[in-house]
Write a protein that holds these residues in place. Structure first.
Motif, PDB file in Angstrom:
ATOM      1  N   ARG A   1       0.558  -1.023   0.094  1.00  0.00           N
ATOM      2  CA  ARG A   1       0.272  -0.273  -0.435  1.00  0.00           C
ATOM      3  C   ARG A   1       1.361   0.805  -0.101  1.00  0.00           C
ATOM      4  N   ARG A   2       1.937   0.945   0.635  1.00  0.00           N
ATOM      5  CA  ARG A   2       2.697   2.366   1.367  1.00  0.00           C
ATOM      6  C   ARG A   2       3.228   2.561  -0.330  1.00  0.00           C
ATOM      7  N   ARG A   3       3.741   1.115  -1.561  1.00  0.00           N
ATOM      8  CA  ARG A   3       4.432   1.707  -2.596  1.00  0.00           C
ATOM      9  C   ARG A   3       3.653   2.347  -3.701  1.00  0.00           C
ATOM     10  N   LEU A   4       2.315   2.252  -3.266  1.00  0.00           N
ATOM     11  CA  LEU A   4       1.240   2.640  -4.567  1.00  0.00           C
ATOM     12  C   LEU A   4       0.643   3.704  -4.517  1.00  0.00           C
ATOM     13  N   GLU A   5       0.751   4.040  -3.074  1.00  0.00           N
ATOM     14  CA  GLU A   5       0.688   4.928  -2.254  1.00  0.00           C
ATOM     15  C   GLU A   5       2.182   6.517  -2.616  1.00  0.00           C
ATOM     16  N   ASP A   6       3.105   5.352  -2.469  1.00  0.00           N
ATOM     17  CA  ASP A   6       4.370   7.107  -2.729  1.00  0.00           C
ATOM     18  C   ASP A   6       4.362   6.933  -4.519  1.00  0.00           C
ATOM     19  N   TYR A   7       3.937   5.829  -5.039  1.00  0.00           N
ATOM     20  CA  TYR A   7       3.958   5.853  -7.003  1.00  0.00           C
ATOM     21  C   TYR A   7       3.499   6.497  -7.624  1.00  0.00           C
TER      22      TYR A   7
ATOM     23  N   ALA B   1       3.852  10.225  -6.298  1.00  0.00           N
ATOM     24  CA  ALA B   1       5.089  10.929  -7.679  1.00  0.00           C
ATOM     25  C   ALA B   1       4.614  10.375  -8.977  1.00  0.00           C
ATOM     26  N   HIS B   2       3.946  10.360  -9.683  1.00  0.00           N
ATOM     27  CA  HIS B   2       3.528  10.528 -10.486  1.00  0.00           C
ATOM     28  C   HIS B   2       2.397  10.938 -11.299  1.00  0.00           C
ATOM     29  N   LEU B   3       2.494  11.561 -10.657  1.00  0.00           N
ATOM     30  CA  LEU B   3       0.267  12.483 -10.969  1.00  0.00           C
ATOM     31  C   LEU B   3       0.439  13.089 -12.094  1.00  0.00           C
ATOM     32  N   ASP B   4       1.536  13.887 -12.699  1.00  0.00           N
ATOM     33  CA  ASP B   4       1.453  14.862 -14.031  1.00  0.00           C
ATOM     34  C   ASP B   4       1.414  13.991 -14.990  1.00  0.00           C
ATOM     35  N   ARG B   5       1.670  12.998 -14.957  1.00  0.00           N
ATOM     36  CA  ARG B   5       1.840  11.928 -15.706  1.00  0.00           C
ATOM     37  C   ARG B   5       0.789  10.431 -15.673  1.00  0.00           C
TER      38      ARG B   5
ATOM     39  N   ALA C   1      -1.161  -2.082 -15.765  1.00  0.00           N
ATOM     40  CA  ALA C   1      -0.830  -2.324 -15.795  1.00  0.00           C
ATOM     41  C   ALA C   1       0.903  -1.878 -14.527  1.00  0.00           C
ATOM     42  N   ASP C   2       1.266  -0.700 -14.504  1.00  0.00           N
ATOM     43  CA  ASP C   2       2.622   0.073 -13.681  1.00  0.00           C
ATOM     44  C   ASP C   2       1.742  -0.231 -12.484  1.00  0.00           C
ATOM     45  N   LEU C   3       0.779   0.026 -12.115  1.00  0.00           N
ATOM     46  CA  LEU C   3       0.532  -0.695 -10.562  1.00  0.00           C
ATOM     47  C   LEU C   3       0.396  -1.922 -10.243  1.00  0.00           C
ATOM     48  N   ALA C   4       0.226  -2.321 -10.724  1.00  0.00           N
ATOM     49  CA  ALA C   4      -0.199  -3.883 -10.910  1.00  0.00           C
ATOM     50  C   ALA C   4       1.672  -4.203 -10.485  1.00  0.00           C
ATOM     51  N   ALA C   5       2.620  -4.039 -11.487  1.00  0.00           N
ATOM     52  CA  ALA C   5       3.576  -4.099 -11.224  1.00  0.00           C
ATOM     53  C   ALA C   5       3.944  -3.815  -9.831  1.00  0.00           C
ATOM     54  N   VAL C   6       3.587  -2.004  -9.283  1.00  0.00           N
ATOM     55  CA  VAL C   6       4.192  -1.876  -8.521  1.00  0.00           C
ATOM     56  C   VAL C   6       4.191  -2.447  -7.587  1.00  0.00           C
ATOM     57  N   ALA C   7       2.692  -3.300  -6.601  1.00  0.00           N
ATOM     58  CA  ALA C   7       2.171  -3.799  -5.553  1.00  0.00           C
ATOM     59  C   ALA C   7       2.778  -4.900  -6.073  1.00  0.00           C
ATOM     60  N   GLY C   8       3.484  -6.233  -6.735  1.00  0.00           N
ATOM     61  CA  GLY C   8       3.307  -6.905  -6.528  1.00  0.00           C
ATOM     62  C   GLY C   8       2.464  -8.250  -7.552  1.00  0.00           C
ATOM     63  N   LEU C   9       1.274  -7.663  -8.119  1.00  0.00           N
ATOM     64  CA  LEU C   9       0.260  -8.289  -8.188  1.00  0.00           C
ATOM     65  C   LEU C   9       0.046  -8.701 -10.238  1.00  0.00           C
TER      66      LEU C   9
END
Length: 271
Positions: A173-179, A182-186, A191-199
């Protein structure tokens, strides 16, 4: 049961209350009732919303019009909110009413839930409040019955598998929040969120909703609106620049999103 008696019982067992409230200062809400309560956010700005129910605490960005909170009978719900003037409704339903309608399971706890059919029925019922002509009373009673059947269907639906019910662990959850922050401007892809969460990609939405109380898209929009509100209040930067930094295509795109989700234009937040 005679039709008139049934209509009277329906009116007693399903009630709708409408509220308008100023959240300029911090407001605390508590719901601890023997009836099921569905809170419907209709319009207005909530900058910060923190809730606690069923032993879990959740932090939300700006709720969107139509977001629903399901508080089952007997559950203690507490919330702290701050923002502008908001309008919301509370639909209150006797548990026996759902049981009689065929619900086999308790009404689930849901937060920032999207159910367009339920939302539209609640709005229509609110528009009929105070009407006394026969046709309006008949329509209102029909809507109450439809609402009960719809909620009973939700309570009768099979539960999600354990993996989805458990949601994400604290580190994911913290990794997703931080990601996301950090990427709100794009563009932020699922698929990127799934990779960050490891799912796997198809497994992310259910786990994300369980953990954040919103879909990935709802959460990203809320975070973009929240950041834009902060920049508008705390800086004098041009609105077009703020729009770009928050991931909106243009000044007009951000204005449209503000109107749709917060009921105001960006300049009104700036003051």
């Amino acid at each position: 049961m005679p039709a008139q008696a049934g209509a009277a019982a329906s009116r007693q067992r399903v009630e709708l209350a409408q509220y308008e409230e100023d959240l300029a200062g911090r407001v605390d809400w508590t719901i601890d009732a023997p009836r099921h309560t569905i809170v419907v956010h209709e319009r207005g700005r909530i900058d910060r919303l923190r809730t606690r129910i069923a032993g879990h605490t959740h932090q939300f960005g700006p709720p969107l019009p139509g977001d629903l909170w399901f508080i089952p009978a007997g559950e203690r719900y507490r919330a702290t909110a701050q923002g502008g003037v908001i309008r919301y409704s509370e639909l209150r339903v006797e548990p026996l009413t759902l049981h009689e309608a065929g619900a086999r399971l308790p009404l689930p706890v849901r937060q920032a839930h999207r159910d367009e059919m339920l939302y539209r029925m609640v709005l229509q019922l609110g528009e009929l409040a105070g009407a006394r002509d026969d046709l309006s009373l008949l329509l209102a009673d029909s809507l109450r019955s439809s609402l009960v059947l719809h909620l009973a269907r939700l309570a009768a639906a099979p539960r999600e598998p354990a993996t989805a019910r458990e949601g994400l662990d604290a580190a994911s959850r913290r990794r997703l929040e931080d990601y996301i922050d950090a990427h709100l401007d794009r563009r932020i892809a699922l698929a990127d969120l799934a990779a960050v969460a490891g799912l796997r990609r198809h497994g992310l939405p259910a786990a994300f909703r369980r953990s954040f109380g919103a879909t990935p898209l709802q959460y990203v929009i809320a975070r973009r609106l929240q950041r834009a509100c902060m920049l508008l209040r705390e800086t004098r930067r041009p609105i077009a620049d703020i729009a770009q930094d928050c991931g909106f295509f243009s000044h007009s795109h951000m204005t449209g999103m503000f109107r749709r989700h917060l009921g105001v234009v960006p300049s009104a937040v700036r003051g």
